[in-house]
Design an enzyme around this catalytic site. Structure first.
Site, PDB file in Angstrom:
ATOM      1  N   CYS A 383     -14.452   8.610 -12.410  1.00 33.86           N
ATOM      2  CA  CYS A 383     -13.880   7.873 -13.553  1.00 33.86           C
ATOM      3  C   CYS A 383     -14.743   6.679 -13.959  1.00 33.86           C
ATOM      4  CB  CYS A 383     -12.448   7.447 -13.251  1.00 33.86           C
ATOM      5  SG  CYS A 383     -12.299   6.313 -11.837  1.00 33.86           S
ATOM      6  N   HIS A 435      -8.401   3.754 -10.868  1.00 30.00           N
ATOM      7  CA  HIS A 435      -8.741   4.730 -11.908  1.00 30.00           C
ATOM      8  C   HIS A 435      -8.923   4.006 -13.247  1.00 30.00           C
ATOM      9  CE1 HIS A 435      -9.205   8.741 -13.468  1.00 30.00           C
ATOM     10  NE2 HIS A 435      -8.321   8.504 -14.422  1.00 30.00           N
ATOM     11  N   HIS A 451     -11.136  10.115 -19.888  1.00 26.65           N
ATOM     12  CA  HIS A 451     -11.411   9.733 -18.497  1.00 26.65           C
ATOM     13  C   HIS A 451     -11.845  10.968 -17.715  1.00 26.65           C
ATOM     14  CE1 HIS A 451      -7.357  11.179 -16.782  1.00 26.65           C
ATOM     15  NE2 HIS A 451      -7.361  11.517 -18.051  1.00 26.65           N
TER      16      HIS A 451
END
Length: 480
Positions: A383, A435, A451
């Protein structure tokens, strides 16, 4: 002799009885009791009763006895039933029921109603339809079916439509992306890369692409290019014998371009993109004029930039300090009262909206790329790696991890989120951020973001999805 005759007759009668009462079926691959029972129009229990010694799990090529329901079952019929392509028997006025057929399917096949079929076959009122059953089809339906078959055969004659696709040569312009080019010519990025395998890793400026597209798209692009050229280039007067004087006047009005070479010192946190935009040139042109900054842009380095007098004057005017505006250097940001501010890095850019759009397109070009832990290239991204690669393409350096990236810029409320902002989550029950994604669209309280997901690779997701709604943490603005 008499005894032998009696024994022979006994076995013969038993054989005839068995042939009349049972049918032998050899088990094929993929068959079970339910499939076999349906094939012969009997119940599963009837087959089990007829084969008490049969194992629970059927063995391939073993033989089962199937109760005979007084139908003439032949090897040919068995083959027909096993076929996956049912066909109607159009001989005279009868139809043999095939596997997976019902009254509605048969009625459509012969262009009759279900009621008409039931009238022609009274037994259907009280009994269920069975495989192999012969149905009487109304004669008018057969004629209509044959007529439709002939009509369909005529319609099925292929109309050969010549392909209108063209192959065009397209030169890659500065700041053009695969996504923009593919969209312009009505194809996908994957198709563009398939037609030009050498651009899978990089899209060099000036590279000639071969693109196969529709004639309409090609013509439209030619018109758009011509229109853009007409807009940018000043129209010169037509030289005729009647307007020589006018021509002389025009010649007198031609003003040569007044380019200047200016010296620019690199300030902290300034990027090549921001400097190039400020002076109306591209990053490639900036690097061409200053080859030593291709690898790195050191703070305090003095750049030599060849630009127009107007751009140089405009930059000088903006840079001139005002006596009473000692606080003017503080960046003006949207009022975020109630939202915690960070005191960390903000990247200031001269053409904010243009850069944001380029960032979003650059990130979404990677959709479909697989997830790879620690990955920062098209071979695979995690990510934070996707964010690093995307921003690095525009000379904006981000920290390596998502938790470190969450400390860049300042937090904004979800109602203030914009394209280009970073969005952070705490997933898998973590206590800290682990994340990150980039906001690509905000509408009606929903934030869509690109993402790199551990399960789907690079994708676009939404905060309306329960998982991300539950794990959402914050939005950071890092561009201003």
């Amino acid at each position: 002799m008499v005894v032998r005759l009696i024994i022979v007759l006994f076995f013969f009668s038993v054989g005839v009885f068995s042939q009349e009462k049972f049918i032998k079926h050899k088990i094929s691959k993929g068959e079970n009791l339910s499939v076999i029972a349906k094939k012969y129009g009997v119940k599963t229990k009837d087959i089990q009763d007829a084969n008490p010694q049969a194992p629970t799990i059927l063995k391939l090529n073993s033989v089962l006895l199937i109760p005979n329901t007084n139908k003439k079952v032949t090897a040919k019929k068995t083959e027909i039933l096993a076929s996956t392509t049912p066909r109607a028997t159009l001989n005279s006025d009868q139809h043999e029921v095939q596997q997976k057929e019902n009254l509605w399917v048969i009625s459509k096949k012969y262009n009759v109603s279900v009621d008409e079929l039931k009238k022609a076959n009274p037994s259907l009122e009280s009994e269920d339809l069975k495989i192999g059953q012969k149905l009487t089809i109304p004669s008018n339906a057969i004629a209509a079916s044959e007529k439709n078959t002939k009509k369909n055969q005529n319609l099925e004659k292929p109309e050969i439509i010549p392909s209108t696709d063209l192959e065009v040569l397209v030169e890659v312009k500065p700041k053009e992306t695969k996504y923009l080019i593919a969209k312009k010519y009505g194809i996908t990025v994957a198709e563009l890369e398939r037609q030009n395998p050498s651009i899978k890793r990089k899209l060099p400026v000036g590279y000639l692409l071969k693109i196969r597209t529709s004639k309409e798209k090609a013509n439209q692009e030619i018109k758009d290019t011509a229109l853009a050229s007409e807009t940018q280039i000043a129209q010169s007067p037509v030289l005729t014998s009647d307007n020589k004087a006018a021509t002389d006047e025009v010649k007198g009005e031609i003003i040569p371009a007044q380019n200047l070479e200016v010296l620019v010192e690199v300030q902290p946190k300034e990027t090549k993109y921001a400097i190039a935009k400020k002076y109306g040139i591209t990053v490639a042109e900036l690097e061409r004029q200053n080859p030593s900054i291709k690898a790195k842009l050191p703070v305090g380095y003095v750049l030599k930039i060849n630009t127009s007098k107007e751009k140089a004057d405009a930059v000088a005017l903006v840079a001139t300090p005002q006596i009473n505006d000692s606080l003017a250097g503080t960046p003006q940001v949207a009022d975020n009262s109630g939202v915690e501010k960070d005191t960390t890095t903000i990247f200031r850019v001269s053409n904010h909206s243009d850069l944001v759009n380029q960032l979003v397109m650059n990130a979404t070009e990677n959709i479909g790329t697989r997830y790879r832990s620690g990955g920062t290239t098209k071979a695979g991204f995690d990510c934070s790696g996707l964010m690093i690669c995307t921003f690095n393409n525009f000379d904006i350096k981000l920290p390596r991890s998502s938790i470190e990236q969450s400390r860049v810029g300042f937090k904004v409320g979800t109602e203030e989120a914009q394209k280009g902002d970073l969005i952070f989550f705490r997933t898998n029950g973590r206590r800290q951020i682990n994340h990150v994604g980039m906001v690509v669209e905000v509408a009606d309280g929903e934030i869509k973001f690109v993402h790199s997901s551990t399960h789907g690779g690079v994708i676009i997701s939404s905060t309306k999805e329960p998982y991300y709604q539950r794990t959402f943490t914050q939005v950071n603005r890092i561009l201003q």
